[in-house]
Design a protein around this motif. Sequence first.
Motif, PDB file in Angstrom:
ATOM      1  N   ALA A  16     -54.435  19.933 -73.254  1.00 29.43           N
ATOM      2  CA  ALA A  16     -55.811  20.377 -73.537  1.00 29.43           C
ATOM      3  C   ALA A  16     -56.821  19.290 -73.195  1.00 29.43           C
ATOM      4  O   ALA A  16     -57.963  19.596 -72.866  1.00 29.43           O
ATOM      5  CB  ALA A  16     -55.942  20.777 -75.006  1.00 29.43           C
ATOM      6  N   ALA A  17     -56.395  18.040 -73.254  1.00 31.40           N
ATOM      7  CA  ALA A  17     -57.297  16.918 -72.963  1.00 31.40           C
ATOM      8  C   ALA A  17     -57.437  16.631 -71.471  1.00 31.40           C
ATOM      9  O   ALA A  17     -58.308  15.859 -71.075  1.00 31.40           O
ATOM     10  CB  ALA A  17     -56.812  15.656 -73.677  1.00 31.40           C
ATOM     11  N   VAL A  18     -56.615  17.266 -70.642  1.00 36.10           N
ATOM     12  CA  VAL A  18     -56.733  17.065 -69.198  1.00 36.10           C
ATOM     13  C   VAL A  18     -58.122  17.537 -68.776  1.00 36.10           C
ATOM     14  O   VAL A  18     -58.571  18.620 -69.162  1.00 36.10           O
ATOM     15  CB  VAL A  18     -55.626  17.838 -68.439  1.00 36.10           C
ATOM     16  N   ASP A  19     -58.792  16.701 -68.013  1.00 35.59           N
ATOM     17  CA  ASP A  19     -60.141  17.013 -67.542  1.00 35.59           C
ATOM     18  C   ASP A  19     -60.105  17.147 -66.022  1.00 35.59           C
ATOM     19  O   ASP A  19     -60.319  16.164 -65.308  1.00 35.59           O
ATOM     20  CB  ASP A  19     -61.114  15.913 -67.976  1.00 35.59           C
ATOM     21  N   PRO A  20     -59.793  18.338 -65.524  1.00 31.09           N
ATOM     22  CA  PRO A  20     -59.676  18.524 -64.082  1.00 31.09           C
ATOM     23  C   PRO A  20     -60.967  18.126 -63.358  1.00 31.09           C
ATOM     24  O   PRO A  20     -62.066  18.366 -63.858  1.00 31.09           O
ATOM     25  CB  PRO A  20     -59.397  20.014 -63.927  1.00 31.09           C
ATOM     26  N   PRO A  21     -60.836  17.525 -62.174  1.00 25.46           N
ATOM     27  CA  PRO A  21     -61.996  16.994 -61.464  1.00 25.46           C
ATOM     28  C   PRO A  21     -62.827  18.015 -60.690  1.00 25.46           C
ATOM     29  O   PRO A  21     -63.782  17.637 -60.023  1.00 25.46           O
ATOM     30  CB  PRO A  21     -61.368  15.975 -60.510  1.00 25.46           C
ATOM     31  N   SER A  22     -62.477  19.295 -60.765  1.00 23.51           N
ATOM     32  CA  SER A  22     -63.281  20.307 -60.068  1.00 23.51           C
ATOM     33  C   SER A  22     -63.299  21.586 -60.898  1.00 23.51           C
ATOM     34  O   SER A  22     -62.432  21.808 -61.750  1.00 23.51           O
ATOM     35  CB  SER A  22     -62.705  20.600 -58.673  1.00 23.51           C
ATOM     36  N   ALA A  23     -64.279  22.426 -60.615  1.00 26.20           N
ATOM     37  CA  ALA A  23     -64.387  23.707 -61.318  1.00 26.20           C
ATOM     38  C   ALA A  23     -63.165  24.583 -61.034  1.00 26.20           C
ATOM     39  O   ALA A  23     -62.659  25.266 -61.935  1.00 26.20           O
ATOM     40  CB  ALA A  23     -65.669  24.426 -60.912  1.00 26.20           C
ATOM     41  N   GLN A  24     -62.678  24.562 -59.790  1.00 26.74           N
ATOM     42  CA  GLN A  24     -61.494  25.364 -59.447  1.00 26.74           C
ATOM     43  C   GLN A  24     -60.280  24.933 -60.263  1.00 26.74           C
ATOM     44  O   GLN A  24     -59.549  25.765 -60.782  1.00 26.74           O
ATOM     45  CB  GLN A  24     -61.160  25.210 -57.963  1.00 26.74           C
ATOM     46  N   LEU A  25     -60.072  23.630 -60.358  1.00 25.14           N
ATOM     47  CA  LEU A  25     -58.918  23.136 -61.110  1.00 25.14           C
ATOM     48  C   LEU A  25     -59.106  23.333 -62.605  1.00 25.14           C
ATOM     49  O   LEU A  25     -58.135  23.582 -63.324  1.00 25.14           O
ATOM     50  CB  LEU A  25     -58.651  21.667 -60.775  1.00 25.14           C
ATOM     51  N   HIS A  26     -60.334  23.264 -63.067  1.00 25.56           N
ATOM     52  CA  HIS A  26     -60.597  23.527 -64.488  1.00 25.56           C
ATOM     53  C   HIS A  26     -60.250  24.985 -64.812  1.00 25.56           C
ATOM     54  O   HIS A  26     -59.594  25.265 -65.826  1.00 25.56           O
ATOM     55  CB  HIS A  26     -62.050  23.219 -64.831  1.00 25.56           C
ATOM     56  N   ALA A  27     -60.669  25.897 -63.943  1.00 21.62           N
ATOM     57  CA  ALA A  27     -60.364  27.319 -64.147  1.00 21.62           C
ATOM     58  C   ALA A  27     -58.861  27.570 -64.069  1.00 21.62           C
ATOM     59  O   ALA A  27     -58.336  28.460 -64.743  1.00 21.62           O
ATOM     60  CB  ALA A  27     -61.097  28.164 -63.105  1.00 21.62           C
ATOM     61  N   LEU A  28     -58.170  26.787 -63.293  1.00 22.53           N
ATOM     62  CA  LEU A  28     -56.718  26.892 -63.161  1.00 22.53           C
ATOM     63  C   LEU A  28     -56.014  26.341 -64.401  1.00 22.53           C
ATOM     64  O   LEU A  28     -55.039  26.904 -64.881  1.00 22.53           O
ATOM     65  CB  LEU A  28     -56.304  26.085 -61.931  1.00 22.53           C
ATOM     66  N   ASN A  29     -56.518  25.241 -64.928  1.00 23.74           N
ATOM     67  CA  ASN A  29     -55.848  24.558 -66.031  1.00 23.74           C
ATOM     68  C   ASN A  29     -56.022  25.259 -67.380  1.00 23.74           C
ATOM     69  O   ASN A  29     -55.116  25.215 -68.205  1.00 23.74           O
ATOM     70  CB  ASN A  29     -56.347  23.114 -66.150  1.00 23.74           C
ATOM     71  N   ALA A  30     -57.157  25.880 -67.605  1.00 23.89           N
ATOM     72  CA  ALA A  30     -57.421  26.477 -68.923  1.00 23.89           C
ATOM     73  C   ALA A  30     -56.350  27.499 -69.332  1.00 23.89           C
ATOM     74  O   ALA A  30     -55.788  27.385 -70.428  1.00 23.89           O
ATOM     75  CB  ALA A  30     -58.816  27.094 -68.960  1.00 23.89           C
ATOM     76  N   PRO A  31     -56.000  28.476 -68.488  1.00 23.85           N
ATOM     77  CA  PRO A  31     -54.944  29.407 -68.901  1.00 23.85           C
ATOM     78  C   PRO A  31     -53.567  28.743 -68.954  1.00 23.85           C
ATOM     79  O   PRO A  31     -52.715  29.129 -69.750  1.00 23.85           O
ATOM     80  CB  PRO A  31     -54.973  30.520 -67.853  1.00 23.85           C
ATOM     81  N   TYR A  32     -53.348  27.731 -68.121  1.00 23.54           N
ATOM     82  CA  TYR A  32     -52.087  26.999 -68.175  1.00 23.54           C
ATOM     83  C   TYR A  32     -51.972  26.270 -69.512  1.00 23.54           C
ATOM     84  O   TYR A  32     -50.921  26.306 -70.153  1.00 23.54           O
ATOM     85  CB  TYR A  32     -51.997  26.019 -67.003  1.00 23.54           C
ATOM     86  N   ALA A  33     -53.033  25.635 -69.948  1.00 26.00           N
ATOM     87  CA  ALA A  33     -53.038  24.941 -71.239  1.00 26.00           C
ATOM     88  C   ALA A  33     -52.791  25.926 -72.386  1.00 26.00           C
ATOM     89  O   ALA A  33     -52.159  25.571 -73.386  1.00 26.00           O
ATOM     90  CB  ALA A  33     -54.354  24.188 -71.440  1.00 26.00           C
ATOM     91  N   GLU A  34     -53.251  27.138 -72.233  1.00 29.77           N
ATOM     92  CA  GLU A  34     -53.033  28.161 -73.266  1.00 29.77           C
ATOM     93  C   GLU A  34     -51.547  28.467 -73.446  1.00 29.77           C
ATOM     94  O   GLU A  34     -51.097  28.798 -74.543  1.00 29.77           O
ATOM     95  CB  GLU A  34     -53.812  29.437 -72.925  1.00 29.77           C
TER      96      GLU A  34
END
Length: 168
Positions: free
Chosen positions: A78-96
């Motif tokens: 959850a603390a991962v801060d992806p460096p782009s909007a695309q990666l942030h959108a990718l990481n949020a459901p993965y973190a879930e």
Amino acid sequence: MCGCGANHSRASATAVQRLQIERYLHEVEPIRLAVNKLLDGADPILHAFATGRIQRGKAARRMDGLDRRFASYTFDIAAVDPPSAQLHALNAPYAETYVLENAYLSALAAGFADGDLNDLPNTQNTQRAAIVRWRTRLTVLAGYAKAPLPADLQRAGRGEIAPSPNGS
């Protein structure tokens, strides 16, 4: 002249995207690999319980310990801060998926403690689908950016997601 600048700009954007993916993977991979290793520890607990080698109290304590260690990875992802909007959108459901697995492991530990394993949450299909989407989208992004991916990434989401309390 105009065409030259466009190619340079496109190459620069690809290089930036590649670096962003590499940075993201540098943060995510240690967590993902540690989780895989940790979850391998659930099977011996479940098998020992299913075969009667340990009682439910000991199984509950061991599973609770595993759950607590897993919870730290839930915070880490959850603390991962992806460096782009695309990666942030990718990481949020993965973190879930980590939240769902943490809830499952907590319920499993509580079920052992209470002697009732009948009401475990059924999150496996939701988790698997989210992990497959994450893996697929990451592969597509990495392909565009010519970014290398971990060799075992294609196995993500293919194995056991929610270990069975029956040891099967």
